[in-house]
Scaffold this motif. Structure first.
Motif, mmCIF file in Angstrom:
data_model
loop_
_atom_site.group_PDB
_atom_site.id
_atom_site.type_symbol
_atom_site.label_atom_id
_atom_site.label_comp_id
_atom_site.label_asym_id
_atom_site.label_seq_id
_atom_site.Cartn_x
_atom_site.Cartn_y
_atom_site.Cartn_z
ATOM 1 N N VAL A 66 -7.613 -4.422 4.381
ATOM 2 C CA VAL A 66 -6.309 -5.441 4.871
ATOM 3 C C VAL A 66 -4.739 -4.361 4.494
ATOM 4 N N LEU A 67 -4.876 -4.105 3.407
ATOM 5 C CA LEU A 67 -3.436 -3.306 2.828
ATOM 6 C C LEU A 67 -3.143 -1.580 3.881
ATOM 7 N N LEU A 68 -4.558 -1.120 3.460
ATOM 8 C CA LEU A 68 -4.414 -0.038 4.567
ATOM 9 C C LEU A 68 -4.412 -0.432 5.740
ATOM 10 N N ALA A 69 -4.902 -1.458 6.340
ATOM 11 C CA ALA A 69 -4.675 -1.600 7.710
ATOM 12 C C ALA A 69 -2.801 -1.995 8.030
ATOM 13 N N VAL A 70 -3.057 -2.650 7.558
ATOM 14 C CA VAL A 70 -0.800 -3.008 7.732
ATOM 15 C C VAL A 70 -0.483 -2.048 7.031
ATOM 16 N N LEU B 152 7.671 5.336 0.330
ATOM 17 C CA LEU B 152 7.812 4.205 -0.233
ATOM 18 C C LEU B 152 6.381 3.966 0.239
ATOM 19 N N ILE B 153 6.234 3.634 1.183
ATOM 20 C CA ILE B 153 5.274 2.249 1.641
ATOM 21 C C ILE B 153 3.950 2.627 1.341
ATOM 22 N N PRO B 154 3.627 4.003 1.356
ATOM 23 C CA PRO B 154 2.235 4.494 0.996
ATOM 24 C C PRO B 154 2.263 4.422 -0.690
ATOM 25 N N GLY B 155 3.364 5.478 -1.560
ATOM 26 C CA GLY B 155 3.357 4.679 -2.993
ATOM 27 C C GLY B 155 3.376 3.496 -3.278
ATOM 28 N N LEU B 156 4.173 2.420 -2.820
ATOM 29 C CA LEU B 156 3.599 1.343 -3.262
ATOM 30 C C LEU B 156 2.823 0.564 -2.994
ATOM 31 N N ALA B 157 1.825 1.291 -1.731
ATOM 32 C CA ALA B 157 0.243 0.317 -1.431
ATOM 33 C C ALA B 157 -0.570 0.620 -2.997
ATOM 34 N N ILE B 158 0.026 2.035 -3.112
ATOM 35 C CA ILE B 158 -1.458 3.178 -4.259
ATOM 36 C C ILE B 158 -0.916 1.978 -5.372
ATOM 37 N N TYR C 14 -1.555 1.436 7.513
ATOM 38 C CA TYR C 14 -1.752 2.389 8.856
ATOM 39 C C TYR C 14 -0.900 1.203 10.358
ATOM 40 N N GLY C 15 -0.493 0.285 10.764
ATOM 41 C CA GLY C 15 -0.223 -0.359 11.016
ATOM 42 C C GLY C 15 0.716 0.426 11.574
ATOM 43 N N PHE C 16 2.024 0.205 10.563
ATOM 44 C CA PHE C 16 3.108 0.444 9.945
ATOM 45 C C PHE C 16 3.751 2.225 10.328
ATOM 46 N N PHE C 17 2.621 3.305 9.911
ATOM 47 C CA PHE C 17 2.687 4.725 10.141
ATOM 48 C C PHE C 17 2.888 4.722 11.723
ATOM 49 N N SER C 18 2.115 3.877 12.260
ATOM 50 C CA SER C 18 2.491 4.067 13.847
ATOM 51 C C SER C 18 3.587 3.891 14.753
ATOM 52 N N GLN C 19 3.967 2.479 14.100
ATOM 53 C CA GLN C 19 5.615 2.437 14.226
ATOM 54 C C GLN C 19 6.293 2.998 14.165
#
Length: 784
Positions: free
Chosen positions: A236-240, A52-58, A242-247
């Motif tokens: 900034v949101l895209l950076a967050v 959901l996070i990518p969709g929610l971010a977009i 990226y960090g979430f998906f890396s974790q």
């Protein structure tokens, strides 16, 4: 403790940190690889969030962009509307304040004068933000401007506003319109907002215009700031993300391993029809494994269940969860083994066996009851079915009328019914299962004394291996014995004492029957002879009946013919005797001839009446009498009949009265009604002594009209009333009668009444009088 358990739902919602601690305590499950419900929920939430996070971010970026774009568009619209309102108001203010001298404009220097007047009429700050005021004369040429625009003066205002906007568009209240203005500076057309107001007097109009670049200068600054902030926020949101998906990618492998392990455990629990539970006794919260949810047909949840949730689906008659928790906390017991019912999702009850042990982790004071629930519904149902089958078997054995007993392989008692006990007078102590056969027989006080082995052929329907035996009290039994599959045997004894007695009676009856058969053979011969005689008598009766019917028909035809033949000469006798009585052709010579003629006339008239009665009766009996019903006045018919009998009544000084209302009408044959009344009145006058009275009445009864002829005559006895109204029947015989008549008047009256569908009845008392009444259908009033 009860308050703690009852308040669990609100505490679970308001204390999230306690849920986290409770989920950590779930690591004390017997299988350490299983985590708590809360942690499982977080794991499933992580998987869901990764999707959901990518969709929610977009979606967030898109919504933010749309929101800010909407706000900017709204600001742009409000800025335009504000500028339009300001231009319109200023044009109105300047137009109303632009006053020329009374003597008018001078012929020379009027432009300078007009500029001064225009400058004086402008409010403070009117020319700020690029606003320009233009005044044109009646010819449409610009004569003044503020601030001063030398390049625009003396030019037609239509050249400045552009040829696409004719002056007719700008009326006195035309509003503010966007136009492309040519300022004549070689920079081309400038998009501006313009409003024009007409002026009165020597001036034509005033125009106020403002370039859009000056109007939206502040809005463009805001647009630049918003774009900068939006781009920075998106980065900034895209950076967050990226960090979430890396974790998440690093934790995905561990989640897959955990999911596989949990799936294997859940599969094993599900196929084993069992489930795990962890009950926090202090907080009243409980964790269920997914297999336990599936066992109850419910959707698996990751939430911690409250005490109330579990108590709602637990049968209150089987277990008291609150009492169990209090007992465990107070007594210090650690092991639990309980059997109870829980409600399935489809509404049925599932039997569960819960076995568990109380555990406490180091550093935590909350005791947890951890264990497993096993589905024992099938075992419980089988046990219940077995118990019910045993009860039904015992009931069936008890309700049969025979004495039943079952012995096992060791010749020990298994079961017997009350009939077997009462048959042998056995005490209750020896009919317990497991009692040896010899002990049972030793306690019996009514045993067999005369066993007689018989075969099936000796008693119809008796099974093989049965025999008859007589007991000490004289009763007879038919005993059937069979071996069972386990080596025992079953014995059924039927009381045939009544059958034995019946057989003895049958033997005696058989002897009597043989003697009776011999007598019946003799009686049958006699009956056959009598039957032949009855057949012959029936044939003779039929012949005599046919002859009687033929004779009666011949009688009726003879009476009809003879009556017709007699009426012809009687008419001559009556007519000539009447002529001679009246001496129409001269005197007869002596009075005795006149008396003879009167006697001849009266005798002929009487004989004609008798013949007419006979003829009418014969027609009625032959079925040739027909009536034609019509609406007849009852009063008129009564009057006609009364007038005819008046002569005979006068001779006997009898008073004849008729009490019939004039509005009464009946549906009848007019001639037949008149004849009925005449016959009844004539009879009444005939049998009434001198100075008597005869009364004719008529009154309605429902849909019928009832006529009554009452007299004060000699009356009729009760035994004679039954035979009156039959043809040729009179109360007096031919030797004792004192009145003339054929005896047909009453019979004809009754027959005519019957033809009308009515009924005639007679009431009389000797020496007091007679009342003859009959009913006819009452006619409708309007038909009358």
């Amino acid at each position: 403790m009860a308050r703690t358990l009852a308040g669990d739902a609100s505490e679970r919602r308001g204390d999230k940190d306690s849920d986290v601690e409770n989920s950590a305590a779930l690591t004390g499950l017997p299988l350490r690889s299983m985590v708590g419900s809360f942690r499982d929920g977080l794991a499933r939430s992580d998987a869901l969030m990764r999707r959901l996070i990518p969709g929610l971010a977009i979606l967030f970026i898109f919504v933010l962009a749309v929101f800010r774009a909407g706000e900017l568009a709204n600001d742009h619209t409000q800025t335009r509307q504000s500028a339009q309102t300001t231009l319109s108001l200023m044009a109105s203010v300047v137009a109303s304040g632009l006053a020329l001298p009374e003597e008018g404009l001078p012929k020379t220097g009027y432009r300078t004068t007009l500029k001064r007047i225009l400058a004086d009429s402008l409010p403070a700050g009117a020319t700020s933000k690029g606003r320009i005021f233009l005044v044109a004369d009646q010819a449409g040429r610009i004569v003044a401007s503020a601030p001063a625009q030398p390049s625009l003066e003396s030019r037609p205002i239509s050249d400045i506003l552009g040829p696409s906007q004719p002056l007719t568009v700008f009326g006195a209240r035309a509003g503010v319109l966007p136009v492309a203005v040519d300022f004549g500076d070689g920079a081309g057309d400038v998009q501006s907002l313009v409003t024009v107001h007409h002026l009165e007097g020597q001036l034509g109009m005033i125009a106020v215009l403002q370039p859009e670049s000056a109007i939206f200068s502040k809005w463009r600054d805001d647009l630049s700031a918003n774009v900068t902030l939006f781009v920075g926020t998106s980065l900034v949101l895209l950076a967050v993300i990226y960090g979430f998906f890396s974790q998440a990618s690093r934790a995905e492998a561990a989640d897959d391993m955990y999911a596989a392990t949990r799936g294997r455990i859940d599969t094993a629990l599900t196929h084993g029809r069992c489930g795990l539970f962890d009950w926090d006794l202090s907080r009243g919260r409980m964790f269920w494994s997914s297999s336990l949810y599936e066992l109850l047909g419910r959707e698996p949840k990751d939430d911690i269940l409250s005490f109330g949730d579990v108590a709602d689906i637990t049968h209150p008659d089987d277990i008291d969860l609150l009492g169990l928790a209090e007992h465990l906390l107070e007594s210090g017991e650690t092991l639990v083994d309980e059997t109870f019912r829980m409600r399935h999702a489809d509404g049925s009850w599932i039997w569960l066996r819960a076995r568990g042990e109380i555990q406490s982790e180091p550093g935590r004071a909350e005791p947890h009851l951890i264990g497993i629930c096993i589905d024992i519904t099938e075992q419980h149902e089988l046990a219940e079915q077995s118990r019910m089958a045993d009860l039904r078997l015992r009931d069936a054995i008890e309700t049969i009328s025979e004495a039943f007993v079952l012995w096992n392989l060791k010749n020990e008692l298994v079961i017997c019914n009350s009939n077997y006990q009462s048959l042998h007078n056995l005490p209750n102590a020896v009919i317990k299962p497991g009692t040896p056969y010899k002990d049972v027989m030793a306690a019996a006080s009514n045993t067999e004394i005369a066993p007689q082995r018989v075969t099936v052929r000796q008693r119809g329907g008796a099974p093989e291996g049965s025999y008859e035996a007589q007991l000490e009290d004289g009763r007879w039994l038919q005993i059937s014995e069979r071996r069972t599959k386990d080596g025992g045997f079953v014995s059924v004894g039927t009381d045939i004492t009544a059958l034995k007695k019946h057989e003895e009676k049958l033997m005696e009856s058989e002897k009597r029957l043989k003697a009776t058969v011999s007598d019946l053979q003799k009686s049958r011969q006699t009956l056959e002879f009598q039957a032949r005689q009855l057949v012959e008598m029936a044939d003779k009766y039929q012949e005599e009946k046919t002859r009687a019917e033929a004779a009666n028909k011949a009688k009726s035809e003879f009476l009809a013919n003879i009556s017709h033949e007699l009426r012809t000469p009687l008419n001559a006798i009556i007519g000539f005797s009447d002529i001679m009585t009246q001496e129409m052709f001269g005197p007869l010579g002596t009075n005795r001839y006149s008396d003879y003629c009167k006697d001849i006339y009266s005798s002929g008239t009487y004989l004609l009446n008798v013949i007419n009665d006979i003829l009418d009766m014969s027609k009625i009996e032959a079925g040739r009498m027909s009536i034609e019903t019509e609406t007849v006045s009852a009063a008129a018919a009564a009057e006609d009949a009364g007038r005819i009998v008046t002569g005979a009544a006068t001779e006997k000084n009898i008073t004849v009265t008729a009490d019939v209302a004039s509005n009464l009408h009946v549906k009848a044959d007019k001639r037949a009604l008149k004849q009925i009344l005449l016959n009844l009145l004539a009879n009444a006058v005939k049998f009434t002594p001198d100075n008597g009275t005869v009364t004719l009445k008529a009154h309605p009864r429902g849909d019928k009209l009832r006529f009554e002829v009452c007299d004060t005559g000699i009356g009729i006895s009760a035994r004679d009333i039954q035979r009156l109204a039959k043809p040729f029947v009179q109360v007096e015989n031919q030797f004792t009668k004192t009145h003339q008549g054929s005896g047909l008047g009453l019979a004809i009256a009754r027959s005519l009444v019957d033809l009308h569908g009515g009924s005639l009845s007679i009431r009389s008392e000797v020496r007091k009088g007679t009342t003859v009444s009959f009913t006819l259908p009452l006619a409708e009033q309007d038909a009358a």
